[in-house]
Design a protein around this motif. Structure first.
Motif, PDB file in Angstrom:
ATOM      1  N   GLN A 103      -7.101  46.041  30.188  1.00  0.00           N
ATOM      2  CA  GLN A 103      -6.385  45.900  29.103  1.00  0.00           C
ATOM      3  C   GLN A 103      -5.631  44.761  29.012  1.00  0.00           C
ATOM      4  O   GLN A 103      -4.658  44.143  29.823  1.00  0.00           O
ATOM      5  N   PRO A 104      -6.144  43.543  28.030  1.00  0.00           N
ATOM      6  CA  PRO A 104      -5.500  42.388  27.809  1.00  0.00           C
ATOM      7  C   PRO A 104      -4.177  42.446  27.291  1.00  0.00           C
ATOM      8  O   PRO A 104      -3.748  43.873  26.731  1.00  0.00           O
ATOM      9  N   GLN A 105      -3.206  41.553  27.382  1.00  0.00           N
ATOM     10  CA  GLN A 105      -1.961  41.798  26.760  1.00  0.00           C
ATOM     11  C   GLN A 105      -1.854  42.164  25.117  1.00  0.00           C
ATOM     12  O   GLN A 105      -2.914  41.612  24.517  1.00  0.00           O
ATOM     13  N   ILE A 106      -1.344  43.124  25.029  1.00  0.00           N
ATOM     14  CA  ILE A 106      -1.277  43.578  23.576  1.00  0.00           C
ATOM     15  C   ILE A 106      -0.038  43.065  22.762  1.00  0.00           C
ATOM     16  O   ILE A 106       1.246  43.034  22.892  1.00  0.00           O
ATOM     17  N   ARG A 107      -0.358  42.097  21.579  1.00  0.00           N
ATOM     18  CA  ARG A 107       0.573  41.586  20.828  1.00  0.00           C
ATOM     19  C   ARG A 107       1.292  42.489  19.873  1.00  0.00           C
ATOM     20  O   ARG A 107       0.560  43.182  18.897  1.00  0.00           O
ATOM     21  N   MET A 108       2.527  42.811  20.132  1.00  0.00           N
ATOM     22  CA  MET A 108       3.334  43.945  19.145  1.00  0.00           C
ATOM     23  C   MET A 108       4.103  43.186  18.235  1.00  0.00           C
ATOM     24  O   MET A 108       4.700  42.166  18.242  1.00  0.00           O
ATOM     25  N   LYS A 109       4.269  43.849  17.104  1.00  0.00           N
ATOM     26  CA  LYS A 109       5.269  43.455  16.013  1.00  0.00           C
ATOM     27  C   LYS A 109       6.418  43.199  16.513  1.00  0.00           C
ATOM     28  O   LYS A 109       7.034  44.316  17.604  1.00  0.00           O
ATOM     29  N   LYS A 110       7.422  42.413  16.181  1.00  0.00           N
ATOM     30  CA  LYS A 110       8.699  42.189  16.938  1.00  0.00           C
ATOM     31  C   LYS A 110       9.700  43.403  16.503  1.00  0.00           C
ATOM     32  O   LYS A 110       9.760  43.936  15.349  1.00  0.00           O
ATOM     33  N   PHE A 111      10.665  43.494  17.389  1.00  0.00           N
ATOM     34  CA  PHE A 111      11.683  44.574  17.147  1.00  0.00           C
ATOM     35  C   PHE A 111      12.862  43.817  16.406  1.00  0.00           C
ATOM     36  O   PHE A 111      13.573  42.992  17.057  1.00  0.00           O
ATOM     37  N   ASP A 112      12.674  43.794  14.986  1.00  0.00           N
ATOM     38  CA  ASP A 112      13.658  42.895  14.142  1.00  0.00           C
ATOM     39  C   ASP A 112      15.222  43.499  14.291  1.00  0.00           C
ATOM     40  O   ASP A 112      15.805  42.519  14.186  1.00  0.00           O
ATOM     41  N   LYS A 113      15.365  44.707  14.670  1.00  0.00           N
ATOM     42  CA  LYS A 113      16.768  45.111  14.740  1.00  0.00           C
ATOM     43  C   LYS A 113      17.090  44.429  16.082  1.00  0.00           C
ATOM     44  O   LYS A 113      18.609  44.499  16.400  1.00  0.00           O
ATOM     45  N   TYR A 114      16.383  43.976  16.991  1.00  0.00           N
ATOM     46  CA  TYR A 114      17.046  43.401  18.233  1.00  0.00           C
ATOM     47  C   TYR A 114      16.448  42.007  18.778  1.00  0.00           C
ATOM     48  O   TYR A 114      16.282  41.599  19.656  1.00  0.00           O
ATOM     49  N   LYS A 115      16.281  41.338  17.541  1.00  0.00           N
ATOM     50  CA  LYS A 115      15.714  39.846  17.600  1.00  0.00           C
ATOM     51  C   LYS A 115      16.983  39.151  18.417  1.00  0.00           C
ATOM     52  O   LYS A 115      16.683  38.034  18.810  1.00  0.00           O
ATOM     53  N   GLY A 116      18.120  39.361  18.360  1.00  0.00           N
ATOM     54  CA  GLY A 116      19.245  38.831  19.012  1.00  0.00           C
ATOM     55  C   GLY A 116      19.307  39.390  20.474  1.00  0.00           C
ATOM     56  O   GLY A 116      20.030  38.606  21.348  1.00  0.00           O
ATOM     57  N   LEU A 117      18.225  40.035  20.957  1.00  0.00           N
ATOM     58  CA  LEU A 117      18.626  40.681  22.438  1.00  0.00           C
ATOM     59  C   LEU A 117      17.372  40.204  23.158  1.00  0.00           C
ATOM     60  O   LEU A 117      17.302  39.544  24.202  1.00  0.00           O
ATOM     61  N   PHE A 118      16.308  40.456  22.586  1.00  0.00           N
ATOM     62  CA  PHE A 118      14.826  40.177  23.215  1.00  0.00           C
ATOM     63  C   PHE A 118      14.324  38.666  22.946  1.00  0.00           C
ATOM     64  O   PHE A 118      14.708  38.185  21.761  1.00  0.00           O
ATOM     65  N   ALA A 119      13.957  38.052  24.235  1.00  0.00           N
ATOM     66  CA  ALA A 119      13.221  36.559  23.825  1.00  0.00           C
ATOM     67  C   ALA A 119      12.145  36.825  22.872  1.00  0.00           C
ATOM     68  O   ALA A 119      11.762  37.666  22.459  1.00  0.00           O
ATOM     69  N   GLU A 120      12.253  35.444  22.279  1.00  0.00           N
ATOM     70  CA  GLU A 120      11.085  35.436  21.251  1.00  0.00           C
ATOM     71  C   GLU A 120      11.446  36.222  20.001  1.00  0.00           C
ATOM     72  O   GLU A 120      10.522  36.703  19.248  1.00  0.00           O
ATOM     73  N   GLN A 121      12.731  36.117  19.466  1.00  0.00           N
ATOM     74  CA  GLN A 121      13.528  36.699  18.402  1.00  0.00           C
ATOM     75  C   GLN A 121      12.787  38.179  18.311  1.00  0.00           C
ATOM     76  O   GLN A 121      12.448  38.713  17.069  1.00  0.00           O
ATOM     77  N   GLY A 122      12.893  39.082  19.469  1.00  0.00           N
ATOM     78  CA  GLY A 122      12.637  40.197  19.282  1.00  0.00           C
ATOM     79  C   GLY A 122      11.137  40.824  19.789  1.00  0.00           C
ATOM     80  O   GLY A 122      10.879  42.120  19.853  1.00  0.00           O
ATOM     81  N   GLY A 123      10.650  39.931  20.525  1.00  0.00           N
ATOM     82  CA  GLY A 123       9.361  40.113  21.276  1.00  0.00           C
ATOM     83  C   GLY A 123       9.334  41.224  22.200  1.00  0.00           C
ATOM     84  O   GLY A 123      10.205  41.122  23.055  1.00  0.00           O
ATOM     85  N   PHE A 124       8.432  42.004  22.168  1.00  0.00           N
ATOM     86  CA  PHE A 124       8.174  42.849  23.295  1.00  0.00           C
ATOM     87  C   PHE A 124       6.740  43.459  23.395  1.00  0.00           C
ATOM     88  O   PHE A 124       6.352  44.574  22.910  1.00  0.00           O
ATOM     89  N   ASP A 125       5.920  42.524  23.928  1.00  0.00           N
ATOM     90  CA  ASP A 125       4.382  42.890  24.075  1.00  0.00           C
ATOM     91  C   ASP A 125       4.326  43.849  24.980  1.00  0.00           C
ATOM     92  O   ASP A 125       5.218  43.998  26.111  1.00  0.00           O
TER      93      ASP A 125
END
Length: 488
Positions: free
Chosen positions: A237-259
Motif C-alpha cells: 500500500q503506497p502512502q495515501i494522501r489525505m485531506k488535511k485536518f483544518d481544525k488542527y492545522k496549528g498542531l500537525f506539520a504541513e498545516q494539518g497534514g496526516f497521511d
C-alpha cells in the motif's frame, strides 16, 4: 450483491460512530479479521475471510463465498510520568479515563467465476486514544488546562477484485475510500499567542476544536501463489494522501497534514499436515514518511537561539537571571514572577521581537515538530489446527521494536504506542452455513523511559527549554473478539 448494500449501510454508522482505538503495532491493528487476529495477524499467504483485503487482496480468490461481521472489545492501559522537571514535582498520569472500546468490522467475498472474485469490506485500520483527567493533565505545569488527550480513528471502506491469471497464482487490487477523524484537547500550553509563545503558526487550531474529519482514496495491490503445500503472498500500500485536518492545522506539520503511511507485507504458509497450517508474515510500516508523525520534537527549536541571545547580554546579568530562577513553580507562575522582579528589563528583552529567533519550525509549519516515530518491522507467527470438521483452534505470536525513541517521549504521553509483543489465541466453530470465531490478545506492558526527552537547552524559557527532566510512557493491551460468518 443485492444483500451487500443493506448490510454495508447498517454497518457503516457503527464503524464511523465507534469511539475506536488501536495501539498495537504503533497505531495499526495487529491483524484484520477474527481468524487472522487469532494467529497474531499472519494472513498474507493464508487468507480465510474477506478481511484479507487489508493485507493482500489477491487472497480473496482462495476464500470461500462468505459474509463476516465481527466486533472486538479492546482494553488498553496507557499513561506516563514526568520526573526531574524544573516546573513541577515528579508526577504520574493515568490516561485511562476511558478504558473500553468496541471495534466492529464487516466484509463479504464472492466468486464471479473460476478466475475472478470480488469483495467489499469496511475495516478499522488504525487509531490512537488517550484521555487524562484535568487533575492529571501532563502539560498543566506548562499552562495547559482541562482534561487532555487525543482521539484518532481510521476506516477503510471499498471494493476489491482478484484475478487468477494462472492456476494457483492471483493478482489483487483494493480501492478504498479512507476516512479518518481526530480530536485533541488539553493542549492550551501550546496554543499560546503571547510569550513564551506563540509556539504554533496557527494558535487557534491547536486544541479543543472537537472532532475533525479527513478523507482520501487509497489502493493496495497483492499477489499470492500456491506451490504444493506452500503458499506465498505479498501486499503493498503506497502512502495515501489525505485531506488535511483544518481544525488542527496549528498542531500537525504541513498545516494539518496526516497521511496514511506506506506499508507492505510478505507472507508464507505451510500446510504441514492435513490438519495443521503454519503461517508467518513480515510487515513494514513507514511512519517516518508522514511528517506529522515522523518529524522529531527537535524541529521545534533553533539550536543556536539560546546561546546567540545570551551572548548578547553581560555575563553578570545572565548569572543573576539564572540564580533568580528557582525550581518548583509552574512555567506561568515563574514568568509572572519574572515580570515583577528586578530582572523585568532583562525578561522584556527576551520577550521582544528577537524572541522569534528562538524558534526553529513552529507547530503546524511545513517541517514542524511531530511525534518522532520511526519505521517499524513486525514479524508474525501463527498456526491453525483443525481438531475436526466442526472445530479449528489457532494461536500466534508477533514481535517488533516499538517506534518511539527515548528522546521523543514528551509529546508521546498523548500517543504511547509502545507495545512490542503480542500473544494471541482463538478458534472457529462451524454450524452448517454458520460459523462463530473468537479470539483474544494480550500485549504485555512496555515502558519507555525518556532520555533527553524534555528540551533543556538553556534557561527554562520555551521552546529552548521546557525545564528539562524526562517523560516516561507505557502501554499494555487486552482484546477479546467475536465474529459471525455466513458461508453462502
Amino acid at each position: 450483491m443485492n444483500r451487500v448494500i443493506p448490510v454495508l449501510f447498517l454497518t457503516l454508522p457503527a464503524l464511523l460512530s465507534a469511539n475506536t482505538v488501536w495501539a498495537t503495532n504503533g497505531y495499526f491493528s495487529h491483524g484484520y479479521g477474527a481468524k487472522s487476529k487469532g494467529r497474531a495477524g499472519a494472513s498474507t499467504a493464508f487468507p480465510q475471510d474477506a478481511m484479507v483485503t487489508a493485507t493482500n487482496p489477491a487472497g480473496i480468490n482462495y476464500v470461500e463465498d462468505r459474509l463476516d461481521f465481527g466486533v472486538d472489545v479492546f482494553k488498553p492501559k496507557r499513561g506516563g510520568s514526568i520526573r526531574n522537571n524544573f516546573f513541577g514535582p515528579d508526577e504520574s498520569f493515568d490516561g485511562n479515563q476511558k478504558d473500553t472500546f468496541y471495534i466492529p468490522d464487516f466484509g463479504i467475498v464472492r466468486a464471479i467465476n473460476d478466475q475472478w472474485s470480488w469483495a467489499v469490506t469496511a475495516i478499522g485500520h488504525g487509531g490512537m486514544n488517550t484521555r487524562y483527567p484535568e487533575a492529571e493533565n501532563p502539560y498543566s505545569r506548562f499552562g495547559s488546562r482541562k482534561q487532555a488527550g487525543v482521539d484518532l480513528a481510521q476506516l477503510f471502506v471499498g471494493p476489491s477484485i482478484s484475478f487468477e491469471y494462472m492456476e494457483g497464482q492471483s493478482l489483487g487490487l483494493s480501492v478504498n475510500y479512507v476516512y479518518q477523524q481526530f480530536a485533541a484537547e488539553g493542549l492550551t500550553a501550546f496554543a499560546s499567542k503571547d510569550f513564551p509563545g506563540p509556539y504554533s503558526e496557527s494558535p487557534d487550531f491547536v486544541t479543543g476544536n472537537g472532532h475533525d474529519s479527513s478523507k482520501g482514496i487509497g489502493v493496495r495491490i497483492g499477489w499470492m501463489g500456491n506451490f504444493g503445500d506452500f503458499s506465498v503472498g505479498a501486499g503493498y500500500q503506497p502512502q495515501i494522501r489525505m485531506k488535511k485536518f483544518d481544525k488542527y492545522k496549528g498542531l500537525f506539520a504541513e498545516q494539518g497534514g496526516f497521511d496514511i503511511p506506506e506499508t507492505y507485507a510478505l507472507g508464507l504458509a505451510w500446510r504441514a499436515t492435513e490438519d495443521l497450517t503454519l503461517a508467518m508474515d513480515y510487515q513494514r510500516i513507514k511512519y517516518s514518511g508522514v511528517a506529522s508523525v515522523g518529524n522529531p520534537l527537535s524541529n521545534f527549536v533553533n539550536p543556536e537561539s539560546s546561546s546567540a541571545f545570551l551572548n548578547q547580554l553581560p555575563a553578570d546579568q545572565v548569572n543573576d537571571l539564572l540564580a533568580g530562577l528557582g525550581a518548583g513553580p509552574s512555567m506561568l507562575e515563574l514568568l509572572n514572577q519574572l515580570q515583577t522582579s528586578p530582572f523585568a528589563d532583562l525578561f522584556n528583552a527576551v520577550t521582544s521581537p528577537i524572541a522569534e529567533d528562538r524558534y526553529g519550525n513552529k507547530l503546524g509549519s511545513s517541517n514542524g515538530p511531530g511525534f518522532g516515530w520511526q519505521d517499524m518491522s513486525v514479524v508474525k507467527l501463527g498456526f491453525d489446527y483443525k481438531v475436526n470438521d466442526l472445530l479449528t483452534v489457532r494461536a500466534g505470536y508477533s514481535d517488533t521494536e516499538q517506534p518511539i525513541p527515548e528522546d521523543q517521549t514528551f509529546f508521546n504521553i498523548l500517543a504511547p504506542g509502545v507495545v512490542e509483543k503480542h500473544y494471541t489465541m482463538g478458534g472457529s466453530y462451524v454450524m452448517g452455513a454458520h460459523e462463530i470465531t473468537v479470539h483474544v490478545l494480550y500485549a504485555p506492558k512496555v515502558t519507555v523511559e525518556g532520555r533527553n526527552s524534555i528540551p533543556d537547552n538553556g534557561p527554562p524559557l520555551p521552546p529552548d527549554s521546557f525545564g528539562g527532566g524526562e517523560a516516561d510512557i507505557y502501554l499494555e493491551e487486552k482484546t477479546y473478539g467475536l465474529s459471525y460468518g455466513y458461508r453462502f
